[in-house]
Design a protein around this motif. Structure first.
Motif, PDB file in Angstrom:
ATOM      1  N   GLN A 121       0.826  -1.207   0.000  1.00  0.00           N
ATOM      2  CA  GLN A 121       0.000   0.000   0.000  1.00  0.00           C
ATOM      3  C   GLN A 121       0.861   1.258   0.000  1.00  0.00           C
ATOM      4  O   GLN A 121       0.529   2.247  -0.672  1.00  0.00           O
ATOM      5  CB  GLN A 121      -0.921  -0.007   1.220  1.00  0.00           C
ATOM      6  CG  GLN A 121      -1.965  -1.112   1.170  1.00  0.00           C
ATOM      7  CD  GLN A 121      -2.879  -1.110   2.382  1.00  0.00           C
ATOM      8  OE1 GLN A 121      -2.481  -0.714   3.480  1.00  0.00           O
ATOM      9  NE2 GLN A 121      -4.112  -1.552   2.199  1.00  0.00           N
ATOM     10  N   PHE A 125       0.822   4.165  -2.785  1.00  0.00           N
ATOM     11  CA  PHE A 125       0.669   5.598  -2.491  1.00  0.00           C
ATOM     12  C   PHE A 125       1.793   6.391  -3.132  1.00  0.00           C
ATOM     13  O   PHE A 125       1.563   7.459  -3.713  1.00  0.00           O
ATOM     14  CB  PHE A 125       0.649   5.812  -0.977  1.00  0.00           C
ATOM     15  CG  PHE A 125       0.462   7.247  -0.572  1.00  0.00           C
ATOM     16  CD1 PHE A 125      -0.802   7.808  -0.519  1.00  0.00           C
ATOM     17  CD2 PHE A 125       1.560   8.049  -0.274  1.00  0.00           C
ATOM     18  CE1 PHE A 125      -0.978   9.140  -0.164  1.00  0.00           C
ATOM     19  CE2 PHE A 125       1.397   9.379   0.082  1.00  0.00           C
ATOM     20  CZ  PHE A 125       0.117   9.924   0.143  1.00  0.00           C
ATOM     21  N   ILE A 251      -4.082   5.688   5.174  1.00  0.00           N
ATOM     22  CA  ILE A 251      -4.521   4.665   4.223  1.00  0.00           C
ATOM     23  C   ILE A 251      -5.252   3.586   5.001  1.00  0.00           C
ATOM     24  O   ILE A 251      -4.651   2.897   5.844  1.00  0.00           O
ATOM     25  CB  ILE A 251      -3.325   4.036   3.478  1.00  0.00           C
ATOM     26  CG1 ILE A 251      -2.511   5.093   2.747  1.00  0.00           C
ATOM     27  CG2 ILE A 251      -3.820   2.957   2.500  1.00  0.00           C
ATOM     28  CD1 ILE A 251      -1.242   4.539   2.105  1.00  0.00           C
ATOM     29  N   ALA A 274      -6.393   8.173   1.802  1.00  0.00           N
ATOM     30  CA  ALA A 274      -6.243   7.383   0.581  1.00  0.00           C
ATOM     31  C   ALA A 274      -6.942   6.049   0.765  1.00  0.00           C
ATOM     32  O   ALA A 274      -6.823   5.416   1.819  1.00  0.00           O
ATOM     33  CB  ALA A 274      -4.766   7.174   0.262  1.00  0.00           C
ATOM     34  N   MET A 279      -4.834   1.777  -3.139  1.00  0.00           N
ATOM     35  CA  MET A 279      -3.392   1.769  -2.881  1.00  0.00           C
ATOM     36  C   MET A 279      -2.812   0.369  -3.057  1.00  0.00           C
ATOM     37  O   MET A 279      -1.708   0.203  -3.565  1.00  0.00           O
ATOM     38  CB  MET A 279      -3.092   2.286  -1.478  1.00  0.00           C
ATOM     39  CG  MET A 279      -3.504   3.725  -1.214  1.00  0.00           C
ATOM     40  SD  MET A 279      -2.856   4.930  -2.396  1.00  0.00           S
ATOM     41  CE  MET A 279      -4.356   5.324  -3.335  1.00  0.00           C
TER      42      MET A 279
END
Length: 295
Positions: A121, A125, A251, A274, A279
């Motif tokens: 992830q 990002f 995230i 996010a 992601m």
């Protein structure tokens, strides 16, 4: 109808597994999920679980992240030592006639810490936010606070906050006072403030939830919000060196990420949110590039 992917992206956690049939350009052609998480399978059962999950898809190279690479997973993918970029060329390959490559997690020697899945992830990002430096918070069962700089993971710290919340609401006396949904944002914010101001009072504040329910008939949704706020507030108190004065990204799953965004905003700390699935997919695409799979 049969699906013919160029490759398959897989996010294999402890409780669940999700797969996406991908085109060469990165378009999702189909997706599938099941409850065949790592925690439910013996090593010799992963291949069957993967075949069931992708039934109807033409065989294609697969890249997997998450607990599938743990010691108890399909094939152990040894941790990579930080500081380093979140993804590299390394991959574990299970003994199978399937072409499956498993992304390694990251490790930190001092203080000792590990992650699996979050590195993907983070890479996703970074792919979508080039040249971003700061701290990434990844809320979950085990929440991570990760410092990234110049494209590398520099340090990170894990908090057992999600596990503690589950344990307290399912296996302690608090289960009788915290049923239902967490809908009282005012109680949540007040509890975050309380825990940040006096984290040493956490254990006493936790029992106070039960007492308040018995003596004052406080609604359980408010008490559940208080419990969440106390635990996240105590985490923020300990993680202060990570978020104070830093550029922050969160995230996570929408509901949980919202709580962290609220908690940070209450401290005057702006953060960008996010989507975890987006992601993860972006990270798996990046892993494909790092491993130099044919495009």
């Amino acid at each position: 109808m049969s699906v013919a992917p160029d490759w398959i992206a897989v996010d294999w956690g402890t409780s669940n597994v999700r797969a996406w049939a991908m085109s060469a350009s990165g378009t999702v052609l189909a997706e599938a999920h099941s409850a065949d998480g790592m925690g439910t399978l013996a090593r010799d059962q992963f291949e069957g679980a993967f075949r069931r999950l992708t039934d109807g898809w033409v065989a294609a190279p697969a890249i997997a992240c998450g607990m599938v690479g743990a010691r108890q997973g399909w094939a152990e993918a040894p941790y990579r030592q930080i500081p380093c970029v979140p993804l590299g060329e390394e991959a574990a390959r299970p003994e199978s006639d399937l072409d499956v490559r498993i992304i390694p997690g990251l490790k930190q020697r001092t203080p000792p810490d590990v992650m699996r899945g979050e590195e993907t992830q983070i890479a996703g990002f970074q792919a979508l936010n080039p040249n971003w430096d700061g701290v990434i918070c990844l809320p979950g069962t085990h929440t991570k606070w990760v410092q990234v700089s110049a494209g590398e993971v520099v340090s990170f710290q894990t908090f057992l906050t999600g596990d503690l919340f589950a344990a307290l609401t399912e296996h302690t006396v608090l289960k009788h006072s915290t049923a239902g949904e967490m809908s009282d944002e005012e109680s949540f914010r007040a509890a975050v403030h309380d825990a940040l101001a006096k984290p040493e009072r956490l254990a006493a504040r936790l029992f106070g939830i039960r007492a308040d329910h018995l003596l004052n008939d406080i609604p359980q949704d408010s008490l559940r919000a208080r419990l969440s706020g106390l635990l996240i507030g105590a985490e923020l108190a300990a993680a202060r060196p990570y978020w104070l004065g830093q550029q922050i990204a969160v995230i996570g799953a929408p509901g949980l990420a919202k709580l962290y965004m609220m908690a940070l905003a209450a401290q005057g700390v702006p953060a960008i949110e996010a989507n975890a699935e987006r992601m993860t997919l972006a990270g798996l695409k990046r892993a494909r590039e790092c491993m130099k799979l044919p495009t």
